[in-house]
Design an enzyme around this catalytic site. Structure first.
Site, PDB file in Angstrom:
ATOM      1  N   ARG A  52       0.856  -1.186   0.000  1.00  0.00           N
ATOM      2  CA  ARG A  52       0.000   0.000   0.000  1.00  0.00           C
ATOM      3  C   ARG A  52       0.890   1.234   0.000  1.00  0.00           C
ATOM      4  NH1 ARG A  52      -4.050  -1.763   4.980  1.00  0.00           N
ATOM      5  NH2 ARG A  52      -4.853  -3.685   4.046  1.00  0.00           N
ATOM      6  N   ASP A  79       2.015   5.024  -0.151  1.00  0.00           N
ATOM      7  CA  ASP A  79       1.356   6.231   0.341  1.00  0.00           C
ATOM      8  C   ASP A  79       1.110   7.237  -0.777  1.00  0.00           C
ATOM      9  OD1 ASP A  79       1.320   5.316   2.939  1.00  0.00           O
ATOM     10  OD2 ASP A  79       3.183   6.323   3.511  1.00  0.00           O
ATOM     11  N   TYR A 136      12.744  -0.967  -1.892  1.00  0.00           N
ATOM     12  CA  TYR A 136      12.454   0.423  -2.229  1.00  0.00           C
ATOM     13  C   TYR A 136      13.747   1.164  -2.558  1.00  0.00           C
ATOM     14  CZ  TYR A 136       7.659   0.153  -0.364  1.00  0.00           C
ATOM     15  OH  TYR A 136       6.345  -0.158  -0.143  1.00  0.00           O
ATOM     16  N   ARG A 196      10.684   6.151   4.725  1.00  0.00           N
ATOM     17  CA  ARG A 196      10.805   7.605   4.695  1.00  0.00           C
ATOM     18  C   ARG A 196      11.373   8.157   5.993  1.00  0.00           C
ATOM     19  NH1 ARG A 196       4.932   9.271   2.898  1.00  0.00           N
ATOM     20  NH2 ARG A 196       5.732  11.384   3.246  1.00  0.00           N
TER      21      ARG A 196
END
Length: 279
Positions: A49, A51, A112, A181
């Site tokens: 999911r 963001d 990522y 993040r």
């Protein structure tokens, strides 16, 4: 199916009431082609999911097709669906999977990349600090609204230079919400010399708490999702990839030009400040 998308216009991947999401556009396209009724009937699942504003090169979704396709139709599936999607979402590939396959639960690795403009960071210091995150830790201090089990295992994290940017490449079987993040923000503070490696270690051991802001979403890309228990053989559709490359080339040119325009504005504003000060 393997999806790629530019997340700038969307309020994340997952459907939410009242806002535009990647799933909204995907479901709309699938229903238009009579391939999908609803997520429950189709046993739909998604790998992750992302963001609001986050991008993906390898989001994976799985579902039962509503109707039978011939071999030729299945081969054309990525371009069929992409043709009725917006220009910032692409179906790169499709593969048949076992009936019990679940795109989220069966994923064994998620990777990522975060693209961070190098504003004069101490890169070697950041590389050393990144090693602290390797292995199994409790990432409660690196989660947005932490709930339940926040222990995760980071299997890879690297910081390397790419032109004017630093690329933070991180992989784990799963992440807590906001984890990548917040790690980027923490590494930035170490790179600036504001914090040290011991600070990171204490955060991971839950010996201290500190407010760590989320790095902006526009630099984050879901690069890879791996399924080691299944022999998934995704073959990218050449037409879709070629068309996407053309559109992205146009966007690169546009944003490079806008970047120079913004610099011109900034110079003008700074010169204006100087004139005001002298007068």
């Amino acid at each position: 199916m393997k999806l790629a998308y530019i997340g700038t216009r969307y309020h994340g991947f997952q459907t939410q009431p009242g806002v535009l999401t990647i799933e909204d556009e995907l479901f709309r396209a699938l229903k238009r082609l009579n391939l999908f009724e609803d997520r429950r009937a189709a046993r739909y699942s998604a790998a992750g999911r992302t963001d609001r504003g986050v991008h993906a090169l390898s989001q994976v979704v799985a579902f039962d097709l509503r109707r039978e396709l011939s071999e030729a139709e299945f081969k054309m599936l990525p371009r069929m669906i992409t043709s009725v999607l917006p220009d910032d979402i692409w179906v790169l590939a499709a593969a048949e999977v076992p009936d019990d396959f679940n795109a989220r639960r069966d994923a064994t690795l998620r990777r990522y990349k975060y693209f961070l403009l190098n504003e004069g960071f101490d890169v070697e210091r950041m590389r050393e600090a990144a090693k602290v995150f390797l292995g199994r830790h409790d990432f409660r201090n690196f989660a947005v609204k932490p709930q339940g089990n926040t222990v995760r295992e980071v299997k890879k994290i690297e910081v390397h230079e790419q032109g004017r940017f630093l690329v933070i490449d991180i992989a784990a079987s799963a992440f807590v919400h906001g984890m990548v993040r917040k790690i980027v923000s923490a590494l930035k503070r170490v790179g600036w010399g504001e914090r040290d490696i011991m600070w990171l270690e204490k955060l991971l051991k839950l010996e201290i708490e500190d407010k760590i802001e989320l790095a902006p979403p526009f630099g984050l890309v879901l690069k890879e999702v791996r399924y080691d228990k299944h022999d998934l053989r995704f073959k990218h559709d050449e037409y879709v990839c070629g068309r996407a490359a053309v559109l992205l080339s146009e966007q690169v040119l546009r944003h490079l030009t806008l970047s120079e325009v913004f610099e011109e504005f900034k110079r003008e504003f700074l010169e204006g400040e100087g004139e005001d000060a002298s007068s």
